[in-house]
Design a protein around this motif. Structure first.
Motif, mmCIF file in Angstrom:
data_model
loop_
_atom_site.group_PDB
_atom_site.id
_atom_site.type_symbol
_atom_site.label_atom_id
_atom_site.label_comp_id
_atom_site.label_asym_id
_atom_site.label_seq_id
_atom_site.Cartn_x
_atom_site.Cartn_y
_atom_site.Cartn_z
ATOM 1 N N SER A 107 1.218 -0.944 0.219
ATOM 2 C CA SER A 107 0.012 -0.115 -0.011
ATOM 3 C C SER A 107 1.166 1.363 -0.308
ATOM 4 N N LEU A 108 2.066 1.087 0.782
ATOM 5 C CA LEU A 108 2.821 2.320 1.098
ATOM 6 C C LEU A 108 3.583 2.577 -0.170
ATOM 7 N N ILE A 109 3.623 1.679 -0.655
ATOM 8 C CA ILE A 109 4.705 1.708 -1.807
ATOM 9 C C ILE A 109 3.710 1.757 -3.334
ATOM 10 N N GLY A 110 2.441 2.059 -3.309
ATOM 11 C CA GLY A 110 1.279 1.882 -4.664
ATOM 12 C C GLY A 110 1.343 3.388 -4.123
ATOM 13 N N CYS A 111 0.958 4.187 -2.913
ATOM 14 C CA CYS A 111 0.511 5.179 -2.725
ATOM 15 C C CYS A 111 1.782 5.881 -2.469
ATOM 16 N N LEU A 112 2.993 5.570 -2.602
ATOM 17 C CA LEU A 112 4.059 6.500 -2.908
ATOM 18 C C LEU A 112 4.505 7.127 -4.287
ATOM 19 N N PRO A 114 3.256 7.503 -7.146
ATOM 20 C CA PRO A 114 2.388 8.051 -8.373
ATOM 21 C C PRO A 114 2.480 9.646 -7.574
ATOM 22 N N ARG A 115 2.238 9.462 -6.470
ATOM 23 C CA ARG A 115 2.617 10.905 -5.140
ATOM 24 C C ARG A 115 3.936 11.837 -5.423
ATOM 25 N N SER A 116 4.760 10.779 -5.568
ATOM 26 C CA SER A 116 6.533 10.925 -5.984
ATOM 27 C C SER A 116 6.327 12.166 -7.394
ATOM 28 N N GLY A 188 9.507 15.804 2.715
ATOM 29 C CA GLY A 188 10.019 14.899 4.322
ATOM 30 C C GLY A 188 8.962 14.071 4.156
ATOM 31 N N ASN A 189 7.972 14.375 3.419
ATOM 32 C CA ASN A 189 7.291 13.360 3.423
ATOM 33 C C ASN A 189 7.167 11.765 3.054
ATOM 34 N N LEU A 190 7.592 12.429 1.400
ATOM 35 C CA LEU A 190 8.094 11.229 0.973
ATOM 36 C C LEU A 190 9.620 10.748 1.776
ATOM 37 N N VAL A 191 10.588 11.363 1.753
ATOM 38 C CA VAL A 191 11.554 10.230 2.209
ATOM 39 C C VAL A 191 11.154 9.929 3.380
ATOM 40 N N PHE A 192 10.513 10.578 4.479
ATOM 41 C CA PHE A 192 10.093 9.598 5.455
ATOM 42 C C PHE A 192 9.388 8.462 5.117
ATOM 43 N N HIS A 193 8.508 8.209 4.096
ATOM 44 C CA HIS A 193 7.974 7.174 4.085
ATOM 45 C C HIS A 193 9.174 6.031 2.994
ATOM 46 N N LEU A 194 9.381 6.731 2.292
ATOM 47 C CA LEU A 194 10.374 5.858 1.627
ATOM 48 C C LEU A 194 11.483 5.162 2.500
ATOM 49 N N LEU A 482 10.514 16.737 9.063
ATOM 50 C CA LEU A 482 10.583 18.256 7.998
ATOM 51 C C LEU A 482 9.136 18.215 7.637
ATOM 52 N N SER A 483 8.201 17.249 7.827
ATOM 53 C CA SER A 483 6.962 17.526 7.032
ATOM 54 C C SER A 483 6.354 17.509 8.352
ATOM 55 N N LEU A 484 6.665 17.583 9.888
ATOM 56 C CA LEU A 484 5.701 17.399 11.060
ATOM 57 C C LEU A 484 6.422 19.212 10.712
ATOM 58 N N LEU B 284 -1.325 10.437 13.742
ATOM 59 C CA LEU B 284 -1.627 11.548 12.361
ATOM 60 C C LEU B 284 -2.272 11.135 11.081
ATOM 61 N N HIS B 285 -1.731 10.223 10.778
ATOM 62 C CA HIS B 285 -2.668 9.512 9.591
ATOM 63 C C HIS B 285 -4.082 9.545 9.363
ATOM 64 N N ALA B 286 -4.510 9.407 11.107
ATOM 65 C CA ALA B 286 -5.531 9.709 10.771
ATOM 66 C C ALA B 286 -5.631 11.154 11.010
ATOM 67 N N ARG B 287 -5.713 12.004 11.188
ATOM 68 C CA ARG B 287 -5.244 13.103 11.192
ATOM 69 C C ARG B 287 -5.814 14.030 9.721
ATOM 70 N N SER B 288 -5.370 13.174 8.936
ATOM 71 C CA SER B 288 -5.522 13.364 7.404
ATOM 72 C C SER B 288 -5.884 12.744 5.841
ATOM 73 N N THR B 289 -6.825 11.523 7.205
ATOM 74 C CA THR B 289 -7.903 10.989 6.515
ATOM 75 C C THR B 289 -8.996 11.300 6.458
HETATM 76 C C1 HEM Z 1 4.319 1.561 7.123
HETATM 77 C C2 HEM Z 1 3.443 2.113 7.928
HETATM 78 C C3 HEM Z 1 3.134 4.080 7.958
HETATM 79 C C4 HEM Z 1 4.389 4.700 8.860
HETATM 80 C C5 HEM Z 1 4.333 4.115 10.129
HETATM 81 C C6 HEM Z 1 3.206 5.820 8.692
HETATM 82 C C7 HEM Z 1 3.637 6.949 9.534
HETATM 83 C C8 HEM Z 1 3.368 8.925 9.046
HETATM 84 C C9 HEM Z 1 3.279 9.651 9.886
HETATM 85 C C10 HEM Z 1 3.737 9.744 10.837
HETATM 86 C C11 HEM Z 1 3.502 10.312 9.090
HETATM 87 C C12 HEM Z 1 3.241 11.793 10.061
HETATM 88 C C13 HEM Z 1 3.631 12.910 8.551
HETATM 89 C C14 HEM Z 1 3.019 13.802 8.058
HETATM 90 O O1 HEM Z 1 1.785 14.174 8.490
HETATM 91 O O2 HEM Z 1 3.471 13.891 7.138
HETATM 92 C C15 HEM Z 1 1.893 10.064 7.424
HETATM 93 C C16 HEM Z 1 1.883 10.693 6.598
HETATM 94 C C17 HEM Z 1 1.140 10.471 5.629
HETATM 95 N N1 HEM Z 1 0.802 9.192 4.948
HETATM 96 FE FE1 HEM Z 1 2.618 7.628 6.260
HETATM 97 N N2 HEM Z 1 3.171 6.192 6.757
HETATM 98 C C18 HEM Z 1 2.613 4.856 6.571
HETATM 99 C C19 HEM Z 1 2.014 4.126 5.514
HETATM 100 C C20 HEM Z 1 1.280 5.220 4.545
HETATM 101 C C21 HEM Z 1 0.951 4.560 3.243
HETATM 102 C C22 HEM Z 1 0.673 3.086 3.125
HETATM 103 C C23 HEM Z 1 0.389 5.723 3.096
HETATM 104 C C24 HEM Z 1 -0.846 5.847 1.717
HETATM 105 C C25 HEM Z 1 -1.917 4.669 1.678
HETATM 106 C C26 HEM Z 1 0.816 6.872 4.338
HETATM 107 C C27 HEM Z 1 0.607 7.999 2.741
HETATM 108 C C28 HEM Z 1 0.726 8.551 4.037
HETATM 109 C C29 HEM Z 1 -0.254 10.274 3.756
HETATM 110 C C30 HEM Z 1 -0.918 10.825 2.125
HETATM 111 C C31 HEM Z 1 0.461 11.000 4.921
HETATM 112 C C32 HEM Z 1 0.622 12.946 4.512
HETATM 113 C C33 HEM Z 1 -0.774 13.235 5.867
HETATM 114 C C34 HEM Z 1 -0.466 14.779 5.402
HETATM 115 O O3 HEM Z 1 0.382 15.739 4.778
HETATM 116 O O4 HEM Z 1 -1.102 15.364 6.413
HETATM 117 N N3 HEM Z 1 1.659 6.435 4.444
HETATM 118 N N4 HEM Z 1 2.458 8.832 7.632
#
Ligand code: HEM
Lengths: 574, 330
Positions: A107-112, A114-116, A188-194, A482-484, B284-289
């Motif tokens: 899910s993460l890769i599938g999300c990342l 296109p997002r990148s 930052g968000n992309l770097v974090f997830h990558l 960064l992202s926070l 944090l995820h929930a906050r943007s879902t």
């Molecule tokens: C491996 C598990 C994952 C963890 C531990 C995780 C953790 C986090 C955390 C801590 C944030 C908050 C940082 C921020 O607000 O920028 C975040 C934001 C985000 N995550 Fe994840 N994530 C995971 C998987 C995913 C997946 C699978 C997706 C896509 C479906 C995703 C999409 C996003 C998006 C779009 C944000 C940004 C929200 C915003 O900008 O407010 N993440 N994630």
């Protein structure tokens, strides 16, 4: 923004004339993929991951503590085996746990991905044009100016250094400026997830190509070489490690020192060792590098790490047989009480010069029992302190068949009980001895308790991906920070040329602001920008100015549809 | 490792004084609430929206002046309730100073960082929580009425620390003697303290929302800041604490690599830290879902804090047998 699952146009009505099944399957696949990579699914999978880890915190786990699992199983004969079948004692190795995190990472890769791409495209795009009604934005202000629109826009552009800015014109001589800031947040968000993906990859790599071995070495100048699995007492290979091709470094343990506090708490441990790395061993070098091995301070050599894990005592016995021949028995005894280091063990000795098998099986010796580094004294010896202050051993001497050649693996700490039960191994003495003391057996054999050696237990670990994991973790932290902390925000200016009928013949400057992520904190920055770009003028207090509407934020959140979140489809849509 | 016993006792005295002062401060805040109920609740309530607007930082260009407006209100002299509340804040500051001094003294007595055992650890977390609260107060004085609710968990924690968890000043076992103790544990302490504040804000948010949806229920929450403001406090605190917690987990792994021979081994402490981390990531995820911000996210935040508390107490006290620091390594 709420349409996480937008049906692609073709899906609405599958045309019956076409090969409908294929299309339906395709649509299903597409929808499944969209569902899987949606934010909601990610959230649910994350939550499942937390729930699935819970047994790992509540129940003992085999990986760090196998003994605790056995204890638990013994105490819970009904529930225990059921839990065991579910894998609850090995949660992090179960297929269902793996299923959750694999789905999550798909899910993460599938999300990342296109997002990148989207982000890279977005970086090149111009800031969006100015909304028609700035007064409806959560942050807005209006004032007037004596300058003409171009000059106002120019000063705004100067003030907004560091922002991404686009200047446009609207009919009627109106000039607008759109500005955006905070693209780093998304980076930052992309770097974090990558980094999360990289981290998982690194962990997996280590599990496949790493190994971990444990060995007990006597601290009396004994040598250990990492030459193969056989050199270890226990060895945990990675999935593709077969034990060949280990780096054959060697080390000698010369000495071990422990000091304890008066209450018996350990104060410090260290072992003096010498080692040769693989190169030196292969060159046949004769020099050894000295090293002080201590807790928290492993020896790092050739990509392996050597840890001092624990220590204990090995009583040394010299057995003098009736014919005058001597044999020395020296083997580690294991602590049964970590606090006092009361130890148990069995020192096994073959009589010398006996060639006849059946004769030998009648005359093997074992010195078994308890050893106390600081003896309580009295008949029933126990230990009162972990240091070697007043050592004493309480031993049974057994004679007969130790069963060493029975083909069954035998503990080095015990005699084979079944031999005792069959009467093939009998006790011939029971005594408490202090160093220097002797036990005389009925046949004239004398056993002297010479003294005590220290042993250390060492762990050798090898994980080729460890550094990569660390780098991924640091990138993760950087991206997260960064992202926070970076706020994405937009700022708009619309400058309308003087129109005598509406204002006092001055240029009207309207400002609007929108925080694209969490709005907290933008108000102050906006206030400063507004103060610089459209300072309030006393004389037009009742014309162009608008009072802030205190209810905007509250209403916005409570209705569940905050205005600015309309702007966040990119954050919500997947 | 010299341990100065009399200095240690002085530290205990400071600890008890700080606790007593906090209790007093909480009582004053409670009195403030009680007075608000009786005297002109409407009049007081009229001020809440203003506070909310400032708190949200959503004021347009009058932003800066508006802040000053509330700081020096052109209103009649302070009400009795307000005086109680302000004294409560002053006492909180005093308690904080004593509390801080206690940890300094404790560190001097043991000649190490003062978080080597559960007692000190819990005391340090409470200190951070109070400190974080004072920072919030400084930036948003209108949130003062949360005081009693922030102090309550702090007092409970400190009470437990002073009774159940109490340990005399002593050096730490060799496994803990490393500069990583200072780095890793400080980060964990700071994150936990801030998350405590976030947890309190989320609980109050949930209660306050019940009232906002149906004004006849939980009327006492009408004297709290609006749900929106509470939600934002919770989010901001979590957003600050989460990277710190992440840092704590990473440095813990680095330390474990040096001390126990592996950077991660799923020991109960590590497992629970991981779970807490995942739960906060959920928040944090929930906050943007869509459909998850608001109450659902707040519930997740509360769960996250519950996991932190579980980690502190259950894992340290009940499961210790599995990974005790008594021997070498784990
Ligand atoms: C491996 C598990 C994952 C963890 C531990 C995780 C953790 C986090 C955390 C801590 C944030 C908050 C940082 C921020 O607000 O920028 C975040 C934001 C985000 N995550 Fe994840 N994530 C995971 C998987 C995913 C997946 C699978 C997706 C896509 C479906 C995703 C999409 C996003 C998006 C779009 C944000 C940004 C929200 C915003 O900008 O407010 N993440 N994630």
């Amino acid at each position: 923004m709420t349409s996480t699952l937008q049906a692609p146009p073709g899906d609405a009505g599958p045309s019956p004339s076409r090969p409908g099944r294929a299309r339906q399957a395709l649509a299903l696949a597409r929808n499944t993929w969209r569902g899987l990579t949606s934010m909601r699914t990610a959230l649910i999978l994350l939550f499942l991951l937390a729930v699935a880890s819970l047994p790992g915190a509540l129940l003992p786990q085999r990986t760090p503590s196998p003994n605790a699992v056995s204890d638990y199983l013994a105490q819970n004969p009904t529930l225990g085996p059921f839990f065991d079948d579910l894998g609850l004692f090995d949660v992090f190795a179960t297929p269902w746990f793996a299923a959750i995190y694999l789905l999550l990472f798909i899910s993460l890769i599938g999300c990342l991905v296109p997002r990148s791409f989207e982000h890279v495209r977005g970086l090149r795009a111009e800031p969006v044009s100015v909304p028609r009604n700035l007064a409806r934005l959560p942050h807005h202000a209006q004032s007037t100016s004596d300058d003409d629109p171009d000059a106002v826009v120019e000063s705004a552009r100067r003030r907004l250094r560091g922002w991404k800015v686009a200047v446009r014109s609207e009919p009627g001589g109106v000039r607008t400026l759109s500005a955006e800031k905070g693209a780093l947040r998304e980076v930052g968000n992309l770097v974090f997830h990558l980094s999360l993906v990289a981290l998982l990859g690194g962990i997996a790599f280590g599990k496949i190509f790493g190994y971990e071995g444990q060995v007990i070495v006597m601290a009396d100048g004994s040598e250990f070489c990492n030459s193969g699995i056989y050199a270890y007492d226990s060895f945990r290979p990675g999935l593709s490690v077969d034990g060949t091709g280990l780096d054959p470094f060697c080390m000698i343990v010369d000495d071990f020192r422990a000091s304890f506090r008066p209450d018996g708490q350990p104060d410090s441990f260290d072992a003096t060792v010498r080692y040769q790395d693989t190169d030196a061993v292969e060159r046949g070098d004769t020099t050894w590098q000295p090293h002080d091995l201590a807790v928290n301070d492993p020896l790092r050599v050739d990509g392996e790490r050597v840890y001092l894990l624990g220590h204990g005592y090995a009583p040394r016995f010299t057995v003098t047989f009736p014919n005058g021949e001597q044999r020395v028995g020296l083997i580690q005894w294991r602590p049964v009480d970590q606090a006092t280091l009361l130890s148990e063990g069995a020192t096994k000795i073959d009589p010398p010069g006996v060639t006849d098998e059946s004769e030998r099986r009648r005359s093997q010796l074992a010195i078994t029992g308890l050893f106390a580094p600081t003896s309580s004294g009295g008949g029933l010896v126990t230990s009162t302190f972990p240091a070697l202050n007043d050592p004493e051993a309480a031993v049974d001497v057994m004679r007969g068949d130790l069963g060493l050649d029975s083909g069954r693996a035998q503990s080095i700490f015990e005699v084979d009980r079944s031999m005792v039960e069959q009467g093939r191994l009998v006790r011939v003495a029971r005594e408490n001895v202090k160093p220097g003391g002797e036990i005389a057996l009925d046949d004239g054999t004398r056993i002297r308790f010479d003294g005590v050696e220290n042993w250390v237990s060492l762990q050798v670990s090898h994980d080729p991906a460890q550094t990569a994991v660390l780098v991924a973790a640091i990138a993760l932290l950087g991206g997260l920070t960064l992202s926070l902390t970076v706020r994405r925000r937009r700022f708009w200016v619309r400058v309308t040329p003087a129109q005598p009928s509406t204002t006092v013949g001055r240029t009207v400057v309207s400002l609007g602001g929108l925080a694209r992520t969490d709005r907290a904190g933008y108000g102050e920055e906006f206030g400063r920008l507004a103060a610089d770009l459209a300072p309030p003028r006393p004389d037009d207090a009742d014309t162009g100015r608008e009072r802030p509407d205190p209810d905007v934020p509250a209403d916005a959140v409570e209705s569940g549809e905050p205005d600015e979140q309309d702007d966040r489809e990119d954050d919500d849509g997947r | 490792m010299v341990v100065d016993a009399s200095l240690g006792q002085f530290g205990d005295l400071l600890f008890e004084s700080a606790l007593a002062v906090y209790v007093l401060a909480m009582i004053l805040h409670a009195v403030e609430h009680a007075l608000l109920r009786r005297t002109g609740a409407e009049q007081e309530e009229a001020r809440v929206p203003v506070a909310a607007a400032v708190g949200s930082g959503t004021v347009s260009r009058e932003g800066a002046p508006a802040l000053e407006d509330t700081a020096t209100p052109a209103r009649p002299p302070r009400t009795k309730a307000e005086r109680f509340g302000r004294t409560g804040v002053s006492l909180t500051v005093l308690g904080f100073a004593l509390h801080f001094a206690m940890l300094v003294v404790r560190g001097l007595a043991a000649q190490r960082v003062p978080w080597g055992n559960m007692y000190e650890f819990t005391a340090a977390i409470s200190l951070v929580a109070v400190g974080a609260w004072l920072v919030v107060l400084r930036r948003r004085p209108e949130l003062r009425r949360l005081g009693a609710f922030v102090l309550l968990p702090v007092i409970i924690l400190m009470f437990l620390a002073g009774t159940v968890l109490y340990t005399q000043t002593a050096p730490v076992v060799p496994a803990l003697r490393s500069y990583w103790l200072a780095i890793h544990v400080s980060a964990a302490v700071i994150a936990s303290g801030i998350l405590l504040l976030a947890g309190v804000a989320s609980v109050l948010y949930l209660l306050r929302r019940v009232h906002e949806n149906d004004p006849t229920r939980l009327t006492w929450t009408s004297r709290l800041p609006s749900a929106d403001v509470l939600d934002r406090v919770a989010y901001r605190a979590t957003a600050i604490a989460f990277p710190i917690w992440t840092f704590a987990v990473i440095t813990g792994a680095i330390w474990a690599e040096a001390a126990w021979g592996r950077y991660w081994g799923w020991d109960p402490k590590e497992t629970t830290a991981f779970i807490a981390w995942i739960v906060y990531a959920c928040y944090l995820h929930a906050r943007s879902t869509a459909g998850w911000r608001g109450p659902r996210a707040a519930v997740i935040n509360v769960v996250g804090f519950a996991v932190m508390v579980f980690n502190l107490f259950f894992v340290n006290l009940v499961v210790t047998g599995l990974h005790s620091y008594a021997g070498v390594g784990g």
